[in-house]
Design a protein around this motif. Structure first.
Motif, mmCIF file in Angstrom:
data_model
loop_
_atom_site.group_PDB
_atom_site.id
_atom_site.type_symbol
_atom_site.label_atom_id
_atom_site.label_comp_id
_atom_site.label_asym_id
_atom_site.label_seq_id
_atom_site.Cartn_x
_atom_site.Cartn_y
_atom_site.Cartn_z
ATOM 1 N N MET A 153 0.216 7.388 14.174
ATOM 2 C CA MET A 153 1.257 7.241 13.673
ATOM 3 C C MET A 153 2.836 6.697 15.264
ATOM 4 O O MET A 153 2.057 6.145 16.343
ATOM 5 N N ASN A 154 3.642 5.725 14.329
ATOM 6 C CA ASN A 154 4.400 4.596 15.551
ATOM 7 C C ASN A 154 5.206 5.848 16.313
ATOM 8 O O ASN A 154 6.474 6.746 16.026
ATOM 9 N N VAL A 155 5.561 6.181 18.112
ATOM 10 C CA VAL A 155 6.500 7.473 18.371
ATOM 11 C C VAL A 155 7.261 6.206 19.671
ATOM 12 O O VAL A 155 6.646 5.293 20.278
ATOM 13 N N VAL A 156 8.964 6.289 19.257
ATOM 14 C CA VAL A 156 9.886 5.644 19.870
ATOM 15 C C VAL A 156 10.427 6.037 20.837
ATOM 16 O O VAL A 156 11.262 7.245 20.950
ATOM 17 N N TYR A 157 10.757 5.890 22.240
ATOM 18 C CA TYR A 157 11.285 6.192 22.818
ATOM 19 C C TYR A 157 13.070 5.769 23.122
ATOM 20 O O TYR A 157 12.902 4.251 23.208
ATOM 21 N N PHE A 158 14.332 6.399 23.134
ATOM 22 C CA PHE A 158 15.093 5.579 23.662
ATOM 23 C C PHE A 158 16.684 6.288 24.480
ATOM 24 O O PHE A 158 16.147 7.778 25.650
ATOM 25 N N ALA A 159 17.009 5.612 25.767
ATOM 26 C CA ALA A 159 17.915 5.719 26.938
ATOM 27 C C ALA A 159 16.726 6.593 27.909
ATOM 28 O O ALA A 159 15.604 6.102 28.023
ATOM 29 N N TRP A 160 17.040 6.965 28.713
ATOM 30 C CA TRP A 160 16.296 7.909 29.453
ATOM 31 C C TRP A 160 15.643 8.255 29.342
ATOM 32 O O TRP A 160 14.263 8.457 29.348
ATOM 33 N N VAL A 161 14.730 8.780 27.722
ATOM 34 C CA VAL A 161 13.742 9.190 27.265
ATOM 35 C C VAL A 161 12.719 8.380 27.433
ATOM 36 O O VAL A 161 11.323 8.318 28.020
ATOM 37 N N ARG A 162 12.675 7.070 27.201
ATOM 38 C CA ARG A 162 12.013 5.799 27.440
ATOM 39 C C ARG A 162 11.833 5.621 29.074
ATOM 40 O O ARG A 162 10.533 5.458 28.771
ATOM 41 N N GLU A 163 13.047 5.853 29.357
ATOM 42 C CA GLU A 163 12.533 5.232 31.318
ATOM 43 C C GLU A 163 11.389 6.318 31.564
ATOM 44 O O GLU A 163 10.773 6.033 32.160
ATOM 45 N N ARG A 164 11.839 7.151 31.452
ATOM 46 C CA ARG A 164 11.244 8.469 32.092
ATOM 47 C C ARG A 164 9.656 8.360 31.395
ATOM 48 O O ARG A 164 8.383 8.192 32.791
ATOM 49 N N ILE A 165 9.498 7.842 30.706
ATOM 50 C CA ILE A 165 7.855 8.146 29.945
ATOM 51 C C ILE A 165 7.599 6.406 30.310
ATOM 52 O O ILE A 165 6.818 6.716 30.355
ATOM 53 N N GLY A 166 8.316 5.674 30.262
ATOM 54 C CA GLY A 166 8.344 4.318 30.900
ATOM 55 C C GLY A 166 7.846 3.145 29.774
ATOM 56 O O GLY A 166 6.853 2.046 30.215
ATOM 57 N N LEU A 167 7.568 3.893 28.155
ATOM 58 C CA LEU A 167 7.337 3.220 27.814
ATOM 59 C C LEU A 167 8.660 2.416 26.060
ATOM 60 O O LEU A 167 8.934 3.730 26.159
ATOM 61 N N PRO A 168 9.063 1.815 25.272
ATOM 62 C CA PRO A 168 9.503 1.624 24.555
ATOM 63 C C PRO A 168 9.220 2.652 23.097
ATOM 64 O O PRO A 168 9.756 3.247 22.417
ATOM 65 N N GLN A 169 7.835 1.898 23.358
ATOM 66 C CA GLN A 169 7.035 2.456 22.373
ATOM 67 C C GLN A 169 5.817 2.478 22.241
ATOM 68 O O GLN A 169 5.152 2.014 22.881
ATOM 69 N N GLU A 170 5.075 3.663 21.537
ATOM 70 C CA GLU A 170 3.434 3.080 21.093
ATOM 71 C C GLU A 170 3.054 4.194 19.987
ATOM 72 O O GLU A 170 3.606 4.740 19.055
ATOM 73 N N THR A 171 1.755 3.664 19.591
ATOM 74 C CA THR A 171 1.148 4.662 19.045
ATOM 75 C C THR A 171 0.029 5.578 18.820
ATOM 76 O O THR A 171 -0.570 5.858 20.122
ATOM 77 N N VAL A 172 -0.032 6.715 18.521
ATOM 78 C CA VAL A 172 -0.378 7.695 18.910
ATOM 79 C C VAL A 172 -0.946 8.255 17.571
ATOM 80 O O VAL A 172 -0.524 8.320 16.787
ATOM 81 N N GLU A 173 -2.549 8.648 17.763
ATOM 82 C CA GLU A 173 -3.213 9.116 16.640
ATOM 83 C C GLU A 173 -2.792 10.784 16.498
ATOM 84 O O GLU A 173 -3.358 11.335 18.299
ATOM 85 N N THR A 174 -3.210 11.680 15.695
ATOM 86 C CA THR A 174 -2.776 12.811 16.542
ATOM 87 C C THR A 174 -2.532 14.020 14.716
ATOM 88 O O THR A 174 -2.294 12.669 14.035
ATOM 89 N N GLY A 175 -3.151 14.561 14.964
ATOM 90 C CA GLY A 175 -3.147 15.883 13.808
ATOM 91 C C GLY A 175 -2.082 16.979 14.089
ATOM 92 O O GLY A 175 -2.711 17.441 13.297
#
Lengths: 81, 146
Positions: A1-23
């Motif tokens: 699934m596509n996981v997206v981050y905004f504002a300080w969450v984006r800055e803290r994680i260091g990415l605007p979005q990523e594809t995550v394989e998860t169950g």
């Protein structure tokens, strides 16, 4: 699934979005999975009361199931207007 | 109903003049314009981030609710994103209805909801650095009025 981050969450994680394989069954499970990956995720998700989540671009909550969800977004409380 | 999310500046006066023009069934138009405020005298820029896939739809949902609840003849919401200078308009809301109470209340409702339920985040840039604007408890409390 596509996981997206905004504002300080984006800055803290260091990415605007990523594809995550998860169950992960719920948003909380996904957070636990990401937090276990690396410190930057654990730091971003340390206090979920300071976060909001949207599933497929609709506001949701942390207990919501992820079944069929294509996009999960994490961000701080909104400051529009 | 018109909802626009844009980086470009807008002319609030021109938008208001064009809003609900030609309608003879309305007796009241109310508008609100939000402006970038320099609270400490050191603001260089306000950066507004948004969630492109969600923003327009989230605003339209809020506007639909206002139209239904106050039987509005028309509603306009414009909200900008990107870098803005102090004094620049950030956003505007206009409501049109038969009587003024509905137009005033609906505009107030729209502002309360846009503040806390439309996916925008503000960051203030000063000479000391940049910091995200925290949401206020009062903004969340304001939603309970409705």
């Amino acid at each position: 699934m596509n996981v997206v981050y905004f504002a300080w969450v984006r800055e803290r994680i260091g990415l605007p979005q990523e594809t995550v394989e998860t169950g992960a069954a719920t948003v909380k499970d996904l957070i636990a999975e990401l937090s276990a990956r690396e410190e930057r995720y654990a730091a971003a998700f340390a206090d979920i009361s300071a976060l909001r989540v949207a599933l497929d671009q609709e506001l949701s909550d942390f207990d919501a199931p992820l079944d069929g969800v294509r996009e999960v977004a994490f961000f701080p409380p909104m400051t529009g207007g | 109903m018109t909802v626009r999310v844009q980086a470009e500046p807008f002319d609030a006066g021109a938008e208001l003049n064009a809003f609900a023009q030609g309608r003879t069934d309305i007796g009241a138009v109310v508008s609100f314009t939000g402006v970038v405020r320099d609270t400490q005298g050191d603001l260089q820029e306000m950066l507004i981030e948004h969630y492109p896939g969600m923003t327009t739809r989230a605003i339209a949902t809020i506007a639909d609710e206002a139209v239904a609840r106050w039987a509005l003849a028309d509603v306009l919401v414009i909200h900008r994103y990107g870098p803005l200078k102090p004094g620049e308009p950030i956003m505007m809301v206009a409501t049109a209805s038969a009587h003024r109470a509905a137009a005033f209340e609906a505009a107030d409702f729209l502002m309360d909801y846009l503040k806390s339920r439309a996916p925008f985040w503000k960051k203030e840039v000063t000479a000391q650095g940049a910091s995200w604007v925290d949401a206020k408890d009062a903004d969340e409390d304001a939603l309970r009025r409705w």
